[in-house]
Every structure is written in C-alpha cells, then in structure tokens.
Design a protein around this motif. Sequence first.
Motif, PDB file in Angstrom:
ATOM      1  N   ARG A 108       0.831  -1.206   0.000  1.00 34.74           N
ATOM      2  CA  ARG A 108       0.000   0.000   0.000  1.00 34.74           C
ATOM      3  C   ARG A 108       0.865   1.254   0.000  1.00 34.74           C
ATOM      4  NH1 ARG A 108      -4.021   3.120  -1.594  1.00 34.74           N
ATOM      5  NH2 ARG A 108      -4.810   4.512   0.020  1.00 34.74           N
ATOM      6  N   VAL A 109       1.907   1.276   0.842  1.00 37.52           N
ATOM      7  CA  VAL A 109       2.765   2.451   0.921  1.00 37.52           C
ATOM      8  C   VAL A 109       3.555   2.624  -0.375  1.00 37.52           C
ATOM      9  CG1 VAL A 109       4.642   3.548   2.193  1.00 37.52           C
ATOM     10  CG2 VAL A 109       2.898   2.281   3.436  1.00 37.52           C
ATOM     11  N   ILE A 110       4.024   1.526  -0.955  1.00 37.09           N
ATOM     12  CA  ILE A 110       4.715   1.615  -2.248  1.00 37.09           C
ATOM     13  C   ILE A 110       3.799   2.253  -3.291  1.00 37.09           C
ATOM     14  CG2 ILE A 110       5.614   0.242  -4.176  1.00 37.09           C
ATOM     15  CD1 ILE A 110       6.705  -1.732  -2.114  1.00 37.09           C
ATOM     16  N   ALA A 111       2.538   1.848  -3.295  1.00 31.74           N
ATOM     17  CA  ALA A 111       1.594   2.360  -4.285  1.00 31.74           C
ATOM     18  C   ALA A 111       1.383   3.860  -4.134  1.00 31.74           C
ATOM     19  CB  ALA A 111       0.264   1.613  -4.174  1.00 31.74           C
ATOM     20  N   VAL A 112       1.171   4.340  -2.910  1.00 30.81           N
ATOM     21  CA  VAL A 112       0.907   5.772  -2.738  1.00 30.81           C
ATOM     22  C   VAL A 112       2.165   6.589  -2.978  1.00 30.81           C
ATOM     23  CG1 VAL A 112      -1.058   5.419  -1.187  1.00 30.81           C
ATOM     24  CG2 VAL A 112       1.225   5.646  -0.213  1.00 30.81           C
ATOM     25  N   ALA A 113       3.340   6.059  -2.595  1.00 39.18           N
ATOM     26  CA  ALA A 113       4.588   6.775  -2.838  1.00 39.18           C
ATOM     27  C   ALA A 113       4.872   6.866  -4.331  1.00 39.18           C
ATOM     28  CB  ALA A 113       5.740   6.091  -2.113  1.00 39.18           C
ATOM     29  N   SER A 114       4.635   5.782  -5.046  1.00 39.62           N
ATOM     30  CA  SER A 114       4.840   5.789  -6.495  1.00 39.62           C
ATOM     31  C   SER A 114       3.895   6.765  -7.177  1.00 39.62           C
ATOM     32  CB  SER A 114       4.636   4.379  -7.056  1.00 39.62           C
ATOM     33  OG  SER A 114       5.563   3.465  -6.515  1.00 39.62           O
ATOM     34  N   GLU A 115       2.638   6.774  -6.728  1.00 41.71           N
ATOM     35  CA  GLU A 115       1.646   7.683  -7.304  1.00 41.71           C
ATOM     36  C   GLU A 115       2.035   9.139  -7.088  1.00 41.71           C
ATOM     37  OE1 GLU A 115      -3.182   8.582  -7.038  1.00 41.71           O
ATOM     38  OE2 GLU A 115      -2.290   6.909  -5.936  1.00 41.71           O
ATOM     39  N   ALA A 116       2.707   9.417  -5.941  1.00 42.21           N
ATOM     40  CA  ALA A 116       3.131  10.781  -5.627  1.00 42.21           C
ATOM     41  C   ALA A 116       4.402  11.179  -6.366  1.00 42.21           C
ATOM     42  CB  ALA A 116       3.343  10.923  -4.128  1.00 42.21           C
ATOM     43  N   GLY A 117       5.000  10.252  -7.102  1.00 42.60           N
ATOM     44  CA  GLY A 117       6.200  10.558  -7.867  1.00 42.60           C
ATOM     45  C   GLY A 117       7.497  10.316  -7.143  1.00 42.60           C
ATOM     46  N   ALA A 118       7.458   9.589  -6.002  1.00 42.07           N
ATOM     47  CA  ALA A 118       8.693   9.297  -5.269  1.00 42.07           C
ATOM     48  C   ALA A 118       9.591   8.384  -6.089  1.00 42.07           C
ATOM     49  CB  ALA A 118       8.372   8.659  -3.925  1.00 42.07           C
ATOM     50  N   LYS A 119      10.882   8.629  -6.007  1.00 44.55           N
ATOM     51  CA  LYS A 119      11.858   7.795  -6.697  1.00 44.55           C
ATOM     52  C   LYS A 119      12.412   6.698  -5.784  1.00 44.55           C
ATOM     53  CE  LYS A 119      13.282  11.589  -9.719  1.00 44.55           C
ATOM     54  NZ  LYS A 119      14.400  12.490 -10.128  1.00 44.55           N
ATOM     55  N   ARG A 120      12.228   6.874  -4.506  1.00 44.09           N
ATOM     56  CA  ARG A 120      12.672   5.866  -3.546  1.00 44.09           C
ATOM     57  C   ARG A 120      11.788   5.969  -2.301  1.00 44.09           C
ATOM     58  NH1 ARG A 120      16.064  10.079  -3.617  1.00 44.09           N
ATOM     59  NH2 ARG A 120      16.743  11.009  -1.660  1.00 44.09           N
ATOM     60  N   LEU A 121      11.748   4.877  -1.561  1.00 45.33           N
ATOM     61  CA  LEU A 121      10.893   4.794  -0.383  1.00 45.33           C
ATOM     62  C   LEU A 121      11.708   4.215   0.761  1.00 45.33           C
ATOM     63  CD1 LEU A 121       8.049   4.866   0.977  1.00 45.33           C
ATOM     64  CD2 LEU A 121       7.699   2.552   0.069  1.00 45.33           C
ATOM     65  N   ARG A 122      11.557   4.803   1.951  1.00 44.42           N
ATOM     66  CA  ARG A 122      12.267   4.323   3.136  1.00 44.42           C
ATOM     67  C   ARG A 122      11.277   3.928   4.228  1.00 44.42           C
ATOM     68  NH1 ARG A 122      17.160   8.831   3.377  1.00 44.42           N
ATOM     69  NH2 ARG A 122      18.443   7.856   1.755  1.00 44.42           N
ATOM     70  N   ILE A 123      11.548   2.780   4.853  1.00 44.13           N
ATOM     71  CA  ILE A 123      10.737   2.268   5.956  1.00 44.13           C
ATOM     72  C   ILE A 123      11.692   1.724   7.014  1.00 44.13           C
ATOM     73  CG2 ILE A 123       9.039   0.534   6.669  1.00 44.13           C
ATOM     74  CD1 ILE A 123       7.847   0.658   3.874  1.00 44.13           C
ATOM     75  N   GLY A 124      11.456   2.064   8.276  1.00 42.29           N
ATOM     76  CA  GLY A 124      12.328   1.622   9.359  1.00 42.29           C
ATOM     77  C   GLY A 124      11.774   0.414  10.088  1.00 42.29           C
ATOM     78  N   SER A 125      12.688  -0.320  10.746  1.00 43.16           N
ATOM     79  CA  SER A 125      12.275  -1.499  11.504  1.00 43.16           C
ATOM     80  C   SER A 125      13.278  -1.773  12.622  1.00 43.16           C
ATOM     81  CB  SER A 125      12.194  -2.720  10.589  1.00 43.16           C
ATOM     82  OG  SER A 125      11.839  -3.874  11.328  1.00 43.16           O
ATOM     83  N   PHE A 126      12.748  -2.046  13.806  1.00 41.71           N
ATOM     84  CA  PHE A 126      13.574  -2.542  14.897  1.00 41.71           C
ATOM     85  C   PHE A 126      13.844  -4.031  14.671  1.00 41.71           C
ATOM     86  CE2 PHE A 126      11.543   1.133  16.934  1.00 41.71           C
ATOM     87  CZ  PHE A 126      12.639   1.719  17.563  1.00 41.71           C
ATOM     88  N   ALA A 127      14.926  -4.515  15.269  1.00 41.18           N
ATOM     89  CA  ALA A 127      15.281  -5.923  15.122  1.00 41.18           C
ATOM     90  C   ALA A 127      14.169  -6.837  15.618  1.00 41.18           C
ATOM     91  CB  ALA A 127      16.591  -6.219  15.868  1.00 41.18           C
ATOM     92  N   ALA A 128      13.435  -6.395  16.645  1.00 43.36           N
ATOM     93  CA  ALA A 128      12.357  -7.220  17.196  1.00 43.36           C
ATOM     94  C   ALA A 128      11.203  -7.401  16.224  1.00 43.36           C
ATOM     95  CB  ALA A 128      11.849  -6.601  18.496  1.00 43.36           C
ATOM     96  N   GLU A 129      11.120  -6.557  15.205  1.00 45.07           N
ATOM     97  CA  GLU A 129      10.037  -6.647  14.223  1.00 45.07           C
ATOM     98  C   GLU A 129      10.464  -7.560  13.072  1.00 45.07           C
ATOM     99  OE1 GLU A 129       7.687  -2.571  14.200  1.00 45.07           O
ATOM    100  OE2 GLU A 129       9.839  -2.210  13.981  1.00 45.07           O
ATOM    101  N   SER A 130      10.696  -8.810  13.395  1.00 47.49           N
ATOM    102  CA  SER A 130      11.243  -9.742  12.410  1.00 47.49           C
ATOM    103  C   SER A 130      10.302  -9.963  11.228  1.00 47.49           C
ATOM    104  CB  SER A 130      11.568 -11.083  13.078  1.00 47.49           C
ATOM    105  OG  SER A 130      10.422 -11.617  13.733  1.00 47.49           O
ATOM    106  N   ALA A 131       8.995  -9.984  11.471  1.00 44.81           N
ATOM    107  CA  ALA A 131       8.045 -10.189  10.377  1.00 44.81           C
ATOM    108  C   ALA A 131       8.106  -9.023   9.392  1.00 44.81           C
ATOM    109  CB  ALA A 131       6.633 -10.341  10.925  1.00 44.81           C
ATOM    110  N   LYS A 132       8.194  -7.800   9.906  1.00 39.13           N
ATOM    111  CA  LYS A 132       8.288  -6.643   9.016  1.00 39.13           C
ATOM    112  C   LYS A 132       9.607  -6.658   8.253  1.00 39.13           C
ATOM    113  CE  LYS A 132       8.644  -2.374  10.709  1.00 39.13           C
ATOM    114  NZ  LYS A 132       8.252  -1.047  11.230  1.00 39.13           N
ATOM    115  N   GLN A 133      10.685  -7.015   8.927  1.00 42.19           N
ATOM    116  CA  GLN A 133      11.971  -7.083   8.245  1.00 42.19           C
ATOM    117  C   GLN A 133      11.934  -8.097   7.107  1.00 42.19           C
ATOM    118  OE1 GLN A 133      14.670  -7.883  11.545  1.00 42.19           O
ATOM    119  NE2 GLN A 133      15.468  -5.814  11.401  1.00 42.19           N
ATOM    120  N   ALA A 134      11.342  -9.256   7.348  1.00 45.92           N
ATOM    121  CA  ALA A 134      11.250 -10.282   6.308  1.00 45.92           C
ATOM    122  C   ALA A 134      10.429  -9.777   5.125  1.00 45.92           C
ATOM    123  CB  ALA A 134      10.644 -11.554   6.878  1.00 45.92           C
TER     124      ALA A 134
END
Length: 303
Positions: A108-134
């Motif tokens: 979902r975030v990739i879609a809205v960022a792409s629609e806005a004309g972003a050339k790159r997207l950044r998302i952060g994750s703590f080590a404990a968030e293993s599912a998000k990291q994967a």
Amino acid sequence: MSPLVLCSPRPHHPTVPTITLTPLQAAALPALQQLRDDLLAPHAQPGLAEELTDVARGHGQHACLAWCRGQAVGCAGWVLQGVEQDGCGYGAPLLAADQEVASLLIARVIAVASEAGAKRLRIGSFAAESAKQAALLAAGFVPVFEFVHWALPLPIAGTNALPAGLRSLPYAEIDWLALRACYAQCFQQVPNAPVPDVDAMQEEWSAADWTVSRVLVDEQGHYQAFLLVSGEEVDAVGVMPALQGRGLAAALYAQAGEALLRRGVSHLHAMVASSNGASMALHERLGGYEHLPRRTVYQLSLC
C-alpha cells in the motif's frame, strides 16, 4: 466503511481469513499501541496515535489500518513531504502482526509513494520486528543506515554561552519562510529529514516547548540555528554550515538542559542517523548513551 484493499484467501488455503485495509479509525489505535508494545517489549514506544494523526501524515489522511476477523492487526502511515525536492517518500509508522500483514501494508505504501512521484521509499524497523523485516527484504528493500536513540544525562557539561552576535528570536517574531530555508540548509545532507511546507512546519513547531526551544538569528536577522524540544525529546537541532564546529549546538543543548533540570527532568533524548558522523560525535561528547535498540532504515528504489 468500505475497504481500500481486499486480499483474497490464498489458493489451496480456503480457510485462511482475508486481510482488509481501511482508512484510519481512532477506536482501533489503543489495540495497535498494545500490539507495538508487545512486539518491542521491554522497550515500549508510546505515541502511535499521535504519529498517525500528525500534520506530516495529513492528520490521519495519509494512514491506513489492516484488519483480520474484525481485529486490527496492523497500520501504516506515509510521509510525502519533500518528494518534489529529493524524491524520497517515507513509510512510518508501519506496524504488523505478521509477515502477510506487513507485506500488504508495504504494498500500500509503495503504491501511494509511487503515485506521488517518489523515486525511492524508506521504511524503518527494529530488530524485534522480524516479520516486518522479512517482508521488507522480500519486497526488495535494502538496509541503508540506522537510527540511534540517545539519552543525555542532565546537566550537560560545557558552556551555554552563545557566540557573539547571535540572539534568540521570540516565537511570535519567527519568519517561517526564513526558518524553513534555514532548516533546509541545515538538513541538506541529513537522511530522513524531509523539508515540510511552511504551513505544516508552523503547525508542527507550534506544539513544541518554547520555553526551551530556540531559534537564533545574527545581527543582520539571518537565521543561523535552532533547537526544537517537546517534552524530553529533541525533535530537531540544526546549525547553518558557516557556524558549524563552533560549539553552538552544544550550547543550545546546555541551555535547554538547565531549564529542564530545574523542572526535575533528568535526561534529554534525541534520535540521530548513524550516517551523521558529526551529530553522533556531538551526542557522545555530551555524555550521551544509547538507551533503546537501534532502528534500521530500509530503502526501495521506485524508478
């Protein structure tokens, strides 16, 4: 409320429930805060509702929730400030109960960022968030730097005297266009520091503690430095390139520390990109230590 996205049950797994994405619903946020607390225990990160509904996320318009079987199982916000200038969009906060939820929110975030004309997207994750990291790695994201969470014991050693010719500007006299230009120059080489528009900046900064926050100008009225503090958190500190290396940031920290110490506050907290060597050195020199696990920032090219 009709969903934005409907993910059908996976083939060969007809009993797997669907996951839906909807706009933000305030009633779901306490359960999501608990989910984040559980994932990051013992290092709780309060303030999820405030993050999702702040001015940078359009007061909740730039956010969504993930649902499964009537339960909120994740959320995502996105920040698109500065996309026209530097081409970078940000997905934050992004919270997910499992990898499938994380993957759907990331898409979902990739879609809205792409629609806005972003050339790159950044998302952060703590080590404990293993599912998000994967999920991030599966989507093609790569780690680019870490955020370091500093705690600075008060009082802060060193002088609090400002260089000659500088003065603190009263909040009511701030020229927000000039301050925004100063902010842009100070953070030109700092990652994950999009420059907000003037209205958003004024709204966000108006909520800071202006008994300790500072905006400094020189004798000609040119904006040279600032320190933005909310509660015990340093939200932003910046010094114009021509004045860097003269101890100005340290003096601003020392001034804020003195005022907060008189209120019974024992520490100032700040978040610094690991790639910002000068800021890392400053916080170490001021006696700071890392009080939370580091958060890795992942990046995806959208070109």
